[in-house]
Scaffold this motif. Sequence first.
Motif, PDB file in Angstrom:
ATOM      1  N   ILE A  77      43.998  21.858 -11.085  1.00  0.00           N
ATOM      2  CA  ILE A  77      42.629  21.708 -10.593  1.00  0.00           C
ATOM      3  C   ILE A  77      41.754  21.063 -11.666  1.00  0.00           C
ATOM      4  CG2 ILE A  77      40.567  23.013  -9.932  1.00  0.00           C
ATOM      5  CD1 ILE A  77      42.433  24.997  -8.535  1.00  0.00           C
ATOM      6  N   ALA A  78      41.935  21.518 -12.913  1.00  0.00           N
ATOM      7  CA  ALA A  78      41.158  20.939 -14.009  1.00  0.00           C
ATOM      8  C   ALA A  78      41.472  19.452 -14.167  1.00  0.00           C
ATOM      9  CB  ALA A  78      41.459  21.683 -15.305  1.00  0.00           C
ATOM     10  N   ASP A  79      42.745  19.103 -14.076  1.00  0.00           N
ATOM     11  CA  ASP A  79      43.131  17.697 -14.213  1.00  0.00           C
ATOM     12  C   ASP A  79      42.562  16.854 -13.073  1.00  0.00           C
ATOM     13  OD1 ASP A  79      44.902  15.658 -15.612  1.00  0.00           O
ATOM     14  OD2 ASP A  79      45.714  15.553 -13.572  1.00  0.00           O
ATOM     15  N   GLY A  80      42.524  17.440 -11.879  1.00  0.00           N
ATOM     16  CA  GLY A  80      41.941  16.706 -10.752  1.00  0.00           C
ATOM     17  C   GLY A  80      40.468  16.411 -10.976  1.00  0.00           C
ATOM     18  N   ALA A 129      31.318  22.149 -10.740  1.00  0.00           N
ATOM     19  CA  ALA A 129      31.893  22.487  -9.435  1.00  0.00           C
ATOM     20  C   ALA A 129      33.411  22.671  -9.490  1.00  0.00           C
ATOM     21  CB  ALA A 129      31.547  21.409  -8.410  1.00  0.00           C
ATOM     22  N   THR A 130      34.048  22.249 -10.575  1.00  0.00           N
ATOM     23  CA  THR A 130      35.495  22.394 -10.704  1.00  0.00           C
ATOM     24  C   THR A 130      35.791  23.807 -11.180  1.00  0.00           C
ATOM     25  OG1 THR A 130      35.697  20.046 -11.276  1.00  0.00           O
ATOM     26  CG2 THR A 130      37.590  21.474 -11.757  1.00  0.00           C
ATOM     27  N   THR A 131      36.203  24.650 -10.252  1.00  0.00           N
ATOM     28  CA  THR A 131      36.393  26.077 -10.560  1.00  0.00           C
ATOM     29  C   THR A 131      37.762  26.559 -10.101  1.00  0.00           C
ATOM     30  OG1 THR A 131      35.439  26.793  -8.443  1.00  0.00           O
ATOM     31  CG2 THR A 131      33.925  26.514 -10.303  1.00  0.00           C
ATOM     32  N   PHE A 132      38.199  27.661 -10.695  1.00  0.00           N
ATOM     33  CA  PHE A 132      39.420  28.346 -10.275  1.00  0.00           C
ATOM     34  C   PHE A 132      39.116  29.832 -10.256  1.00  0.00           C
ATOM     35  CE2 PHE A 132      43.490  30.467 -11.207  1.00  0.00           C
ATOM     36  CZ  PHE A 132      44.259  29.955 -10.174  1.00  0.00           C
ATOM     37  N   LEU A 138      35.528  23.222 -16.577  1.00  0.00           N
ATOM     38  CA  LEU A 138      35.249  22.024 -17.377  1.00  0.00           C
ATOM     39  C   LEU A 138      33.919  22.083 -18.110  1.00  0.00           C
ATOM     40  CD1 LEU A 138      36.484  19.303 -14.844  1.00  0.00           C
ATOM     41  CD2 LEU A 138      37.790  20.539 -16.576  1.00  0.00           C
ATOM     42  N   THR A 139      33.317  23.261 -18.172  1.00  0.00           N
ATOM     43  CA  THR A 139      32.014  23.380 -18.836  1.00  0.00           C
ATOM     44  C   THR A 139      32.096  24.133 -20.161  1.00  0.00           C
ATOM     45  OG1 THR A 139      31.537  25.378 -17.558  1.00  0.00           O
ATOM     46  CG2 THR A 139      30.741  23.285 -16.673  1.00  0.00           C
ATOM     47  N   GLY A 140      33.308  24.463 -20.612  1.00  0.00           N
ATOM     48  CA  GLY A 140      33.437  25.220 -21.844  1.00  0.00           C
ATOM     49  C   GLY A 140      33.312  26.703 -21.601  1.00  0.00           C
ATOM     50  N   GLY A 141      33.250  27.463 -22.652  1.00  0.00           N
ATOM     51  CA  GLY A 141      33.149  28.911 -22.529  1.00  0.00           C
ATOM     52  C   GLY A 141      32.228  29.467 -23.581  1.00  0.00           C
ATOM     53  N   PHE A 142      32.527  30.688 -24.003  1.00  0.00           N
ATOM     54  CA  PHE A 142      31.733  31.346 -25.035  1.00  0.00           C
ATOM     55  C   PHE A 142      32.533  31.445 -26.325  1.00  0.00           C
ATOM     56  CE2 PHE A 142      29.737  33.248 -21.210  1.00  0.00           C
ATOM     57  CZ  PHE A 142      28.445  32.795 -21.432  1.00  0.00           C
ATOM     58  N   ASN A 143      31.855  31.240 -27.432  1.00  0.00           N
ATOM     59  CA  ASN A 143      32.461  31.444 -28.738  1.00  0.00           C
ATOM     60  C   ASN A 143      32.128  32.864 -29.173  1.00  0.00           C
ATOM     61  OD1 ASN A 143      33.607  31.194 -31.220  1.00  0.00           O
ATOM     62  ND2 ASN A 143      31.980  29.944 -32.094  1.00  0.00           N
ATOM     63  N   ASN A 144      33.051  33.776 -28.929  1.00  0.00           N
ATOM     64  CA  ASN A 144      32.785  35.191 -29.166  1.00  0.00           C
ATOM     65  C   ASN A 144      33.233  35.613 -30.562  1.00  0.00           C
ATOM     66  OD1 ASN A 144      31.965  35.391 -26.498  1.00  0.00           O
ATOM     67  ND2 ASN A 144      34.030  35.819 -25.793  1.00  0.00           N
ATOM     68  N   SER A 145      32.413  36.374 -31.234  1.00  0.00           N
ATOM     69  CA  SER A 145      32.801  36.878 -32.546  1.00  0.00           C
ATOM     70  C   SER A 145      32.160  38.223 -32.796  1.00  0.00           C
ATOM     71  CB  SER A 145      32.385  35.895 -33.646  1.00  0.00           C
ATOM     72  OG  SER A 145      30.970  35.822 -33.748  1.00  0.00           O
TER      73      SER A 145
END
Length: 390
Positions: A77-80, A129-132, A138-145
Motif C-alpha cells: 500500500i505504501a509503495d502504491g 490518505a495512504t493508510t493501513f 507516508l507522513t512519518g511518525g513520532f521520535n519517542n525518547s
Amino acid sequence: MALNIISNYAANVAHRNLSASDEMATRSLAKLSSGTRVVTARDDAASMAIGARLNAEVQSLKTATVNVGQANSMLQIADGGMATIDTVLTRMKTLAVQSASGNLSDTERGFLDDEFQQLIGEIDRISQATTFNGRQLLTGGFNNSIDAPTATATAIQAAGGFTSFKISDDATIGTTTVNVDFIDASNIMTLTDETTGQSQSIDLTAAIALATGTETTDVNFNDLGITVTINANLDGGGDIVAGDATTQLDVTQATSTNLTVDYQIGSQNTANDRLSITLQAVSATALGLAGDIATAGAAQTAIDTVGGAIDALQSARSNVGVQQNRLDFAGQNLKTSTENNEAARSVLLDLDVASEMTNFTSKQILVQSGVAMLAQANQMPQNLLRLLQG
C-alpha cells in the motif's frame, strides 16, 4: 477341579480377560476415531508433552506467517502511494521545465504555477490518505525518547529491576515528566503524568514471577502510552516508595521523518522474532517541495527542487522494496519451519492407521472370544443339575 455352586472360577477368569480385552479395544477405537497415537497422557506422557509444545509452535509460526503477509500488504500500500506521488512529481517537473522557457510570459507562467501549487497540495493529501488499518504510512511518525533516570534514581534502573521505559508508537504524549511510584511489598506500580495528572496502576505480581534469570517481561501502561520492561532484579518492590522525588523520567515526543512499525515474525519473545519496518515520510515538506514557478528564475530553481524530491522519493521506494524482499525470505523460512515442526509433531502424535487397525481387529476378536467363553463358563454349573437330578 472340584465342581461347586457357590463359586464359578472359570466365569471369573473369562470375565477378567473379557474386561481387559474390552478396555484395550476401547483405547484402540479412541485412537482410530481421533487419528492420534496419544489420546491421554497414559499412552505416552513424554510424547504428549513434546507434541503439545510442537503443536503450539506450529500454530504460532502459522500466525507469524500471517503477520508477514500483513507487513507485505502494508508495504505494498505504501509503495502504491509512492508510485502515485512519483507520477505527480513527474508532472511537476514537466511544468517547471515548461515555465523556465523564455517563450512564455509571466501570465502564462501563472497558469502553470496554479497547477504546480495544486500538485504540491495533492502530494500532501496522498501522503495523508495512504493508510493501513487506520495508520498513516507516508507522513512519518513520532521520535519517542525517555531520558535515563538521574544517578540518584537507581531504583528505576536495570539494577533495580527496570530494563527500559518505552513510548508506544501510537501514543501522543508530547513533553512531560512521568513519576514512578512503587510501594514496597504491594507489587503495585503507578505511573503518573505530571502534565495531565493522569495515573495508571498495575499489579506486577504476575510479571515479577515471569521475569526470571535473563528473561524480561513487558508491562503495558496503555492509558499513558508507556511500556515498562522489567527484569529479574525486581523482586518485590525494590526501594521505590510512593512520592519518591528521585523516581522521575523526562519523556519527549517529537515528529519524525520515519514511521517504524514492529511486526512479530517469530514464535518467541526475542529481538530475532520481531522485525522493525521503517517507512520514510514523503509529504511535500519531507521531500523539500516549496516555492513556485511563477517566474523563469523560480521555475529554474524548481527544476532542481523537484529533481531532488524525485531522488528522495526513489530512495524511500527502494527502502520499501528492500524490506519486501526481506519479508519474502522471512516468510519462506517460516513456512519451512512450520513444515518441519509439523513433521516432528506428526511423528510423535499422529496415528499409523493401518497398524492400529490391525491391533483393533485383534482386540475385537479377543472381545468376541471372551464373550463366547464367558457364556460357556456360565453354562458349566448346569452340569451340576444333572447330578442333583440323578
